[in-house]
Design an enzyme around this catalytic site. Structure first.
Site, PDB file in Angstrom:
ATOM      1  CG  ASP A   1      -1.691   1.269   1.379  1.00 31.56           C
ATOM      2  OD1 ASP A   1      -2.646   1.452   0.612  1.00 31.56           O
ATOM      3  OD2 ASP A   1      -1.329   2.090   2.250  1.00 31.56           O
TER       4      ASP A   1
ATOM      5  CG  ASP B   1      -0.545   6.098 -13.397  1.00 33.79           C
ATOM      6  OD1 ASP B   1      -1.685   6.537 -13.639  1.00 33.79           O
ATOM      7  OD2 ASP B   1       0.065   5.296 -14.146  1.00 33.79           O
ATOM      8  CG  LEU B   2      -2.898   6.527  -7.068  1.00 29.47           C
ATOM      9  CD1 LEU B   2      -3.167   7.267  -5.773  1.00 29.47           C
ATOM     10  CD2 LEU B   2      -2.521   5.076  -6.792  1.00 29.47           C
TER      11      LEU B   2
ATOM     12  N   PRO C   1     -11.197   2.401  -1.482  1.00 28.76           N
ATOM     13  CG  PRO C   1      -9.788   0.559  -1.625  1.00 28.76           C
ATOM     14  CD  PRO C   1     -11.177   1.002  -1.945  1.00 28.76           C
TER      15      PRO C   1
END
Length: 314
Positions: free
Chosen positions: A140, A158-159, A168
């Site tokens: 994470d 880069d999500l 989440p």
């Protein structure tokens, strides 16, 4: 419509994009998300995560050059780089084009998806995972930042967008998370990130992210580019405590591209600089936005594109 297999992607509850599939390459579920990889005649391979298209083979270089190189070129000599997300390996590939880079750490929570990319998406990573400068961490991203003492010249985020109240990723779009990022930048460091699609029905996504980042960094600059495989514009951000990362003196970007001998397919120095010119409605939306996403009250997007806040369900 010809007979065959089609993938229907619901962009909003009211608009849907249809892609004809030539073949299904891989599909399944990791611990964190559903994945679906198929091939089309128009865009080649298409990666879908949790029903949303994430990347297409023919145009992924446009998205990844746009995400990576403005931040990397804003820094005079980026030696250490952290990538948060970027499971396909293409962000890492673009970072490694810069000969100044000595170490590039990629942190992604989904190791299973990384293995899918290694096996079925070589067009994206192009061997970047095997580069001796690369370090892959399956963890994470927030936990990684909380435990590591390493600092970086450039941090790239880069999500996926925080769509849904139970997503989440919401906790990676908060003031507290961006403060963690800031504290892991070297003096003179730059953060670059994907910051949401820009369309009339989702017009608050980018302004909320911009407003939240502005709580942490002294200088925050928005830019956007059209991503053909998504059929829409995507927003991006640069942020720094030390300098305005988009206030380039004349010739600086062109000189750095030449000095580093960057093999770019999409960006040129004039085009990169032009990406920071925003339309009036977007400028006004950024200027007037008041919502700030926090750990106590992180923001999320509804399927309609509305930005809301609520405590994250634990």
């Amino acid at each position: 419509m010809d007979y065959g297999m089609y993938f229907f992607e619901h962009i909003t509850p009211y608009e849907t994009m249809v892609r004809r599939m030539e073949r299904v390459i891989a599909s399944g579920r990791t611990r964190y998300q559903d994945y679906f990889l198929f091939e089309t005649r128009g865009f080649g391979k298409v990666l879908v995560l949790d029903k949303d298209v994430q990347s297409t083979e023919k145009d992924e270089y446009i998205y990844h050059e746009t995400l990576v190189h403005p931040a990397m070129l804003a820094h005079a000599e980026p030696r250490t780089v952290l990538i948060i997300g970027g499971g396909e390996g293409a962000t890492l590939r673009e970072v490694l084009k810069h000969p100044t880079v000595e170490k590039a750490v990629m942190v992604d929570i989904d190791g299973e998806l990384v293995e899918v990319a290694k096996a079925h998406m070589p067009e994206w990573h192009q061997g970047a995972f095997e580069d001796p400068r690369s370090v892959l961490v399956i963890e994470d991203a927030r936990a990684y930042l909380e435990r590591t003492e390493e600092r970086y010249d450039v941090i790239l985020i880069d999500l996926t967008d925080p769509v849904g109240e139970d997503n989440p990723a919401r906790l990676l779009y908060t003031v507290e998370f961006y403060d963690l990022v800031r504290r892991h930048l070297n003096p003179g460091g730059v953060m670059g990130m994907q910051a949401g699609m820009i369309m009339l029905t989702h017009h608050r996504v980018h302004p909320v992210v911009h407003r939240t980042v502005r709580e942490v960094f002294r200088y925050v600059r928005s830019y956007k580019n059209h991503i053909p495989g998504f059929y829409l514009n995507f927003g991006f951000l640069l942020a720094s405590e030390a300098f305005d990362p988009a206030a380039f003196s004349e010739g600086t970007i062109e000189a750095r591209i030449l000095e580093r001998n960057l093999p770019l397919k999409h960006l040129t120095a004039p085009y990169l600089e032009a990406l920071f010119v925003l339309p009036k409605d977007l400028e006004e939306a950024i200027r007037s936005e008041t919502l700030v996403s926090t750990d106590q009250n992180p923001f999320y997007l509804t399927p309609d594109g509305e930005a809301r806040q609520a405590p994250y369900p634990k």
